[in-house]
Write a protein that holds these residues in place. Sequence first.
Motif, PDB file in Angstrom:
ATOM      1  N   LEU A 105       0.832  -1.198   0.000  1.00  0.00           N
ATOM      2  CA  LEU A 105       0.000   0.000   0.000  1.00  0.00           C
ATOM      3  C   LEU A 105       0.868   1.250   0.000  1.00  0.00           C
ATOM      4  CD1 LEU A 105      -2.635  -1.052   2.681  1.00  0.00           C
ATOM      5  CD2 LEU A 105      -2.912  -1.113   0.199  1.00  0.00           C
ATOM      6  N   THR A 106       0.442   2.260  -0.741  1.00  0.00           N
ATOM      7  CA  THR A 106       1.208   3.506  -0.771  1.00  0.00           C
ATOM      8  C   THR A 106       1.124   4.202   0.580  1.00  0.00           C
ATOM      9  OG1 THR A 106       1.372   5.695  -1.753  1.00  0.00           O
ATOM     10  CG2 THR A 106      -0.799   4.656  -1.825  1.00  0.00           C
ATOM     11  N   PRO A 107       2.268   4.495   1.216  1.00  0.00           N
ATOM     12  CA  PRO A 107       2.253   5.092   2.558  1.00  0.00           C
ATOM     13  C   PRO A 107       1.729   6.519   2.591  1.00  0.00           C
ATOM     14  CG  PRO A 107       4.495   4.962   1.691  1.00  0.00           C
ATOM     15  CD  PRO A 107       3.632   4.203   0.738  1.00  0.00           C
ATOM     16  N   LYS A 108       1.631   7.178   1.451  1.00  0.00           N
ATOM     17  CA  LYS A 108       1.070   8.524   1.434  1.00  0.00           C
ATOM     18  C   LYS A 108      -0.453   8.496   1.642  1.00  0.00           C
ATOM     19  CE  LYS A 108       4.579  10.489  -1.641  1.00  0.00           C
ATOM     20  NZ  LYS A 108       4.844  11.145  -2.945  1.00  0.00           N
ATOM     21  N   ILE A 109      -1.069   7.378   1.277  1.00  0.00           N
ATOM     22  CA  ILE A 109      -2.528   7.263   1.327  1.00  0.00           C
ATOM     23  C   ILE A 109      -2.991   6.391   2.492  1.00  0.00           C
ATOM     24  CG2 ILE A 109      -4.595   6.570   0.043  1.00  0.00           C
ATOM     25  CD1 ILE A 109      -3.133   8.984  -1.111  1.00  0.00           C
ATOM     26  N   PHE A 110      -2.269   5.303   2.761  1.00  0.00           N
ATOM     27  CA  PHE A 110      -2.692   4.347   3.784  1.00  0.00           C
ATOM     28  C   PHE A 110      -1.739   4.358   4.974  1.00  0.00           C
ATOM     29  CE2 PHE A 110      -4.735   2.712  -0.033  1.00  0.00           C
ATOM     30  CZ  PHE A 110      -5.988   2.373   0.433  1.00  0.00           C
TER      31      PHE A 110
END
Length: 251
Positions: free
Chosen positions: A194-199
């Motif tokens: 998962l992209t850490p910027k979003i999740f």
Amino acid sequence: MNVLIIEDEKPAARRLARMLEVLGVKASNILHSVEESIQWFQINPHPDLIFLDIQLSDGLSFEIFEVLEIKSAIIFTTAFDEYALQAFKLNSIDYLLKPIDEEELEKAVAKFKSQSITAPRMSIDFEDIKKLLINPVEREYKKRFTVKVGQHLKIVHADDVECFYSEHKGTYAATNDGRAYLLDTTLEQLETELTPKIFFRVSRKFFVNINHIKDIISYTNSRLQIKLNKTSDQEIIVSRERVKDFKLWLE
């Protein structure tokens, strides 16, 4: 074994020290900031092993080693899995994702003990790690998931997932249409997908999508409660150990 803990959150530091004592390892000192650590290293012999929080209250902990040459083995501790994974790839002994799990801690300590016996201590290039933290390598993150609904396969887009959560040994994606789909994966696997910027993983049970957060409410024991737009049947609490990093992530 001479062990040092560098962690700016005092409750988390004390918890780690207690967990180590259960394993028969006593932390000789606990430090809480870059400045304090520099002063300590200047007048004390280097320990065998350091549990090092990456982000301290007065800066990245790597700033300690811009001033001093480190001679200890390192186990990184962090709530930011992207930081931890990068550090791990650059020859660290191990990394632990906060809040630290007892079994993972035991494995990390055992790994350190075995490596210190069988191999010379690896040197860590802190400058390279710092560069990665400031300018992280771009990578592809998972954009969709395939789930089984009866006899059909359905594509669930990551942008439509309000949260991922674990329940009854299963992992689910709760979407913005109010449904929850069983996935063939685990939350641990999702950490790298998962992209850490979003999740963000707010607890051992939940990842939340920043674009679907409706409200954030103060909760007991210095924790936070998250309300999502559609998913209302799950009580989502930010664990106390992750509140600080969660607030940083929101910015």
